[in-house]
Design an enzyme around this catalytic site. Structure first.
Site, mmCIF file in Angstrom:
data_model
loop_
_atom_site.group_PDB
_atom_site.id
_atom_site.type_symbol
_atom_site.label_atom_id
_atom_site.label_comp_id
_atom_site.label_asym_id
_atom_site.label_seq_id
_atom_site.Cartn_x
_atom_site.Cartn_y
_atom_site.Cartn_z
ATOM 1 N N ARG A 89 24.157 -27.258 11.764
ATOM 2 C CA ARG A 89 24.682 -28.383 12.057
ATOM 3 C C ARG A 89 24.850 -29.074 12.692
ATOM 4 N NH1 ARG A 89 26.999 -23.057 11.721
ATOM 5 N NH2 ARG A 89 28.135 -23.197 9.137
ATOM 6 N N ASN A 121 30.361 -31.281 7.889
ATOM 7 C CA ASN A 121 29.732 -30.731 9.012
ATOM 8 C C ASN A 121 29.033 -31.724 9.901
ATOM 9 O OD1 ASN A 121 30.326 -28.319 9.414
ATOM 10 N ND2 ASN A 121 29.624 -28.061 7.769
ATOM 11 N N PRO A 122 28.597 -31.627 10.637
ATOM 12 C CA PRO A 122 29.434 -30.584 12.100
ATOM 13 C C PRO A 122 31.412 -31.339 12.596
ATOM 14 C CG PRO A 122 28.417 -31.774 13.312
ATOM 15 C CD PRO A 122 28.292 -32.930 11.731
ATOM 16 N N VAL A 123 31.504 -30.349 11.513
ATOM 17 C CA VAL A 123 33.019 -30.312 11.639
ATOM 18 C C VAL A 123 33.663 -30.970 13.072
ATOM 19 C CG1 VAL A 123 33.990 -27.740 11.765
ATOM 20 C CG2 VAL A 123 35.555 -29.792 10.526
ATOM 21 N N ASP A 124 34.061 -29.516 13.922
ATOM 22 C CA ASP A 124 33.978 -29.867 15.524
ATOM 23 C C ASP A 124 33.684 -31.696 15.897
ATOM 24 O OD1 ASP A 124 35.490 -27.261 15.616
ATOM 25 O OD2 ASP A 124 33.103 -27.302 15.461
ATOM 26 N N ASP A 149 34.560 -19.232 8.775
ATOM 27 C CA ASP A 149 33.723 -18.067 9.810
ATOM 28 C C ASP A 149 34.330 -17.021 9.541
ATOM 29 O OD1 ASP A 149 31.845 -20.041 11.319
ATOM 30 O OD2 ASP A 149 33.604 -20.748 11.078
ATOM 31 N N ARG A 152 34.727 -14.929 6.935
ATOM 32 C CA ARG A 152 32.907 -14.078 6.621
ATOM 33 C C ARG A 152 33.095 -13.117 7.783
ATOM 34 N NH1 ARG A 152 29.827 -19.675 7.198
ATOM 35 N NH2 ARG A 152 29.165 -20.369 4.871
ATOM 36 N N HIS A 176 32.475 -24.555 14.625
ATOM 37 C CA HIS A 176 31.247 -23.910 13.114
ATOM 38 C C HIS A 176 29.755 -24.118 13.901
ATOM 39 C CE1 HIS A 176 31.531 -23.588 9.639
ATOM 40 N NE2 HIS A 176 31.282 -24.764 9.623
ATOM 41 N N THR A 231 26.686 -24.351 0.524
ATOM 42 C CA THR A 231 27.514 -23.544 0.875
ATOM 43 C C THR A 231 29.112 -24.719 0.571
ATOM 44 O OG1 THR A 231 28.039 -24.117 2.836
ATOM 45 C CG2 THR A 231 26.595 -22.468 2.242
#
Length: 321
Positions: A89, A121-124, A149, A152, A176, A231
């Site tokens: 990511r 993404n990358p989400v942060d 996450d 999951r 993430h 995804t």
């Protein structure tokens, strides 16, 4: 004036269109505008969604422009280049920061009062970028963080011990991505400590088993992308969970990505930590207890994110709203 019955989704790829379908199916809004760099794609998605409304209920869904989001309550950003097989990511970051430099100023120019929900993404890194470029108060800029996450992890633990995954309570926090960590020290099954539950029921939950489940969570996206190319179903549900907590003011505790300001001695980044999600965005960021190893892993994850932010800081600091 903000219309709390209206949302906008920017980016109509696999993730954005799945989020649009999921939100439509649950009737949280009466109006939804779709925006994409490929206007024809947004029109096609809107038409397809509208044809499902007779089976659900009335809703206004249409392709639009940034002017159409001036009164949107929540603006969900799912735009960006997709993650390729074998790509991390973090490797996406430079390309997607450039895309956000185009998107975020256009949002802020027409709507300074909405809640920004970043899913790309990358989400942060992109949540931090959105915060910097928008000039919004930090409580109104949220990333999907490690909500997926955590889902999951709950699924895998539930399967392993044979209980409804909704009764499993634990978090994945941090980035993430590859440096995320599982908080096993407070994991429980409906209030029963996970270690105690496994001892009572005869389930194996030793360190090797827990580490294996964590690794499966960490590597899930890579396996899914290898199998089907992208995804999108589970992140659609994770986004719905966040949006529902905002719209209904549920004050749910979710590990969203948000600005860290002194928590665990960290600052200057966004990362996934448990936060109270409400109608105003985030009301509280929680510094939950961690054991020594978890604190070490969290700091390592923060170091990864800090290094990436430093490498791209010039890209978003030179942009103006």
């Amino acid at each position: 004036m903000i219309n709390k019955q209206k949302c906008a989704i920017i980016g109509c790829g696999f993730v954005g269109s799945t989020i649009a379908y999921t939100l439509m199916d649950h009737g949280l809004f009466s109006e939804m505008v779709l925006i994409d760099s490929n206007y024809k794609k947004a029109c096609g998605e809107a038409m397809d969604l509208n044809h499902g409304l007779p089976f659900i209920g009335p809703m206004k869904i249409y392709a639009g422009s940034y002017e159409d989001i001036s009164d949107a309550y929540i603006v969900i950003i799912a735009a960006g280049t997709s993650q390729k097989s074998g790509e991390t990511r973090i490797e996406l970051v430079h390309r997607n920061v450039e895309i956000f430099k185009s998107i975020i100023p256009q949002i802020a120019a027409v709507n300074k009062d909405c809640i920004l929900l970043v899913v790309s993404n990358p989400v942060d890194i992109l949540t931090y970028t959105a915060l910097k470029l928008s000039g919004f108060d930090s409580h109104r800029v949220i990333g999907s963080g490690t909500v997926l996450d955590t889902g999951r992890l709950k699924y895998l633990v539930g399967e392993h011990i044979g209980v409804d995954s909704r009764n499993v309570h634990s978090f994945i926090i941090g980035e993430h991505g590859d440096s995320e960590l599982a908080v096993w020290s407070s994991a429980n099954v409906s209030g029963v400590d996970l270690d105690d539950y496994c001892r009572i029921t005869g389930k194996i939950c030793d360190a090797a088993t827990l580490e294996s489940m964590y690794e499966q969570v960490r590597d899930s996206a890579y396996k899914i992308i290898e199998g089907k190319g992208a995804t999108y179903y589970a992140i659609g549900q994770a986004t719905l969970r966040i949006v529902r907590s905002i719209v209904k003011d549920q004050k749910s505790v979710l590990p969203v990505s948000c600005l860290v300001d002194g928590h665990y001695g960290l600052s200057g980044m966004c990362m996934g930590l448990p936060a109270v999600v409400c109608s105003e965005g985030i009301s509280d960021l929680l510094e939950i207890p961690l054991n020594a190893d978890e604190e070490r892993r969290l700091r390592a994850s923060a170091h990864v994110l800090g290094s990436v932010i430093e490498s791209v800081s010039d890209l978003f600091e030179e942009a103006t709203v």
